[in-house]
Design a protein around this motif. Sequence first.
Motif, PDB file in Angstrom:
ATOM      1  N   GLY A 250       0.825  -1.208   0.000  1.00  0.00           N
ATOM      2  CA  GLY A 250       0.000   0.000   0.000  1.00  0.00           C
ATOM      3  C   GLY A 250       0.857   1.255   0.000  1.00  0.00           C
ATOM      4  O   GLY A 250       0.520   2.258  -0.609  1.00  0.00           O
ATOM      5  N   GLY A 251       2.002   1.186   0.682  1.00  0.00           N
ATOM      6  CA  GLY A 251       2.925   2.316   0.691  1.00  0.00           C
ATOM      7  C   GLY A 251       3.481   2.591  -0.689  1.00  0.00           C
ATOM      8  O   GLY A 251       3.632   3.742  -1.092  1.00  0.00           O
TER       9      GLY A 251
ATOM     10  N   ASP B  92      -7.334  -4.772  -4.641  1.00  0.00           N
ATOM     11  CA  ASP B  92      -7.253  -5.386  -5.976  1.00  0.00           C
ATOM     12  C   ASP B  92      -5.794  -5.559  -6.396  1.00  0.00           C
ATOM     13  O   ASP B  92      -5.416  -6.589  -6.964  1.00  0.00           O
ATOM     14  N   ALA B  93      -4.991  -4.540  -6.126  1.00  0.00           N
ATOM     15  CA  ALA B  93      -3.570  -4.612  -6.467  1.00  0.00           C
ATOM     16  C   ALA B  93      -2.886  -5.718  -5.676  1.00  0.00           C
ATOM     17  O   ALA B  93      -2.082  -6.478  -6.224  1.00  0.00           O
ATOM     18  N   LEU B  94      -3.211  -5.816  -4.410  1.00  0.00           N
ATOM     19  CA  LEU B  94      -2.620  -6.871  -3.588  1.00  0.00           C
ATOM     20  C   LEU B  94      -3.035  -8.256  -4.072  1.00  0.00           C
ATOM     21  O   LEU B  94      -2.229  -9.183  -4.087  1.00  0.00           O
ATOM     22  N   ALA B  95      -4.285  -8.400  -4.482  1.00  0.00           N
ATOM     23  CA  ALA B  95      -4.754  -9.690  -5.006  1.00  0.00           C
ATOM     24  C   ALA B  95      -4.013 -10.048  -6.293  1.00  0.00           C
ATOM     25  O   ALA B  95      -3.621 -11.211  -6.494  1.00  0.00           O
ATOM     26  N   LEU B  96      -3.817  -9.067  -7.166  1.00  0.00           N
ATOM     27  CA  LEU B  96      -3.067  -9.308  -8.398  1.00  0.00           C
ATOM     28  C   LEU B  96      -1.629  -9.669  -8.072  1.00  0.00           C
ATOM     29  O   LEU B  96      -1.060 -10.601  -8.660  1.00  0.00           O
ATOM     30  N   LEU B  97      -1.034  -8.960  -7.124  1.00  0.00           N
ATOM     31  CA  LEU B  97       0.334  -9.272  -6.717  1.00  0.00           C
ATOM     32  C   LEU B  97       0.437 -10.700  -6.188  1.00  0.00           C
ATOM     33  O   LEU B  97       1.317 -11.453  -6.598  1.00  0.00           O
ATOM     34  N   GLU B  98      -0.468 -11.076  -5.315  1.00  0.00           N
ATOM     35  CA  GLU B  98      -0.437 -12.438  -4.779  1.00  0.00           C
ATOM     36  C   GLU B  98      -0.595 -13.469  -5.895  1.00  0.00           C
ATOM     37  O   GLU B  98       0.105 -14.483  -5.917  1.00  0.00           O
ATOM     38  N   ARG B  99      -1.479 -13.194  -6.817  1.00  0.00           N
ATOM     39  CA  ARG B  99      -1.711 -14.129  -7.933  1.00  0.00           C
ATOM     40  C   ARG B  99      -0.438 -14.358  -8.744  1.00  0.00           C
ATOM     41  O   ARG B  99      -0.071 -15.492  -9.027  1.00  0.00           O
TER      42      ARG B  99
END
Length: 179
Positions: free
Chosen positions: A6-7, A46-53
């Motif tokens: 997030g940062g 959403d960005a974190l979910a894409l990153l995890e994926r």
Amino acid sequence: VDMGFGGFLWFFGFGAVAAIGADQPAGSVTPAERAIVAYVDAHNSDALALLERVVNINSGTQNFAGVRRVGDVFRAELDALGFRTEWIDGAPFQRAGHLVATHAGNGAPILLIGHLDTVFEPDSPFQKFERVDATTARGPGIIDMKGGDVIIVQALKALDAAGLLQAMPLVVVMTGDEE
């Protein structure tokens, strides 16, 4: 990722506001700049979910199928934003290949570059996205470079939400091998 993903997105939002508002009087924020920051704030999960994926897809440099799978994920994201995408086959140079995405617009094109591979081959024990705490995660490629690729996509989505992407000439190149 000590400052948390997030940062990084906040930093992007700040950078985007600074870059877009360079010709604005000091202290003024345009509606487009507010829209960019609002998009980043609202879509962090959403960005974190894409990153995890993408982190959970092994894309060690020699894992050509994995590199292509990560490329497919980012290709779908860029296609959804109206980019014309193509995969450049890497067989002639013994690599997976490269994702190239172009977006028509006015003016000199902006080039954004990332890479899809990591140094962690399928036999490495370091394979998965892992939350350390509320603001920290680790995993192969989180910083180098899948996190950066996600930031590219989120930046483009934020520009789209602000109504700025349509006129921007862009080329995104995500190579299959950073070396």
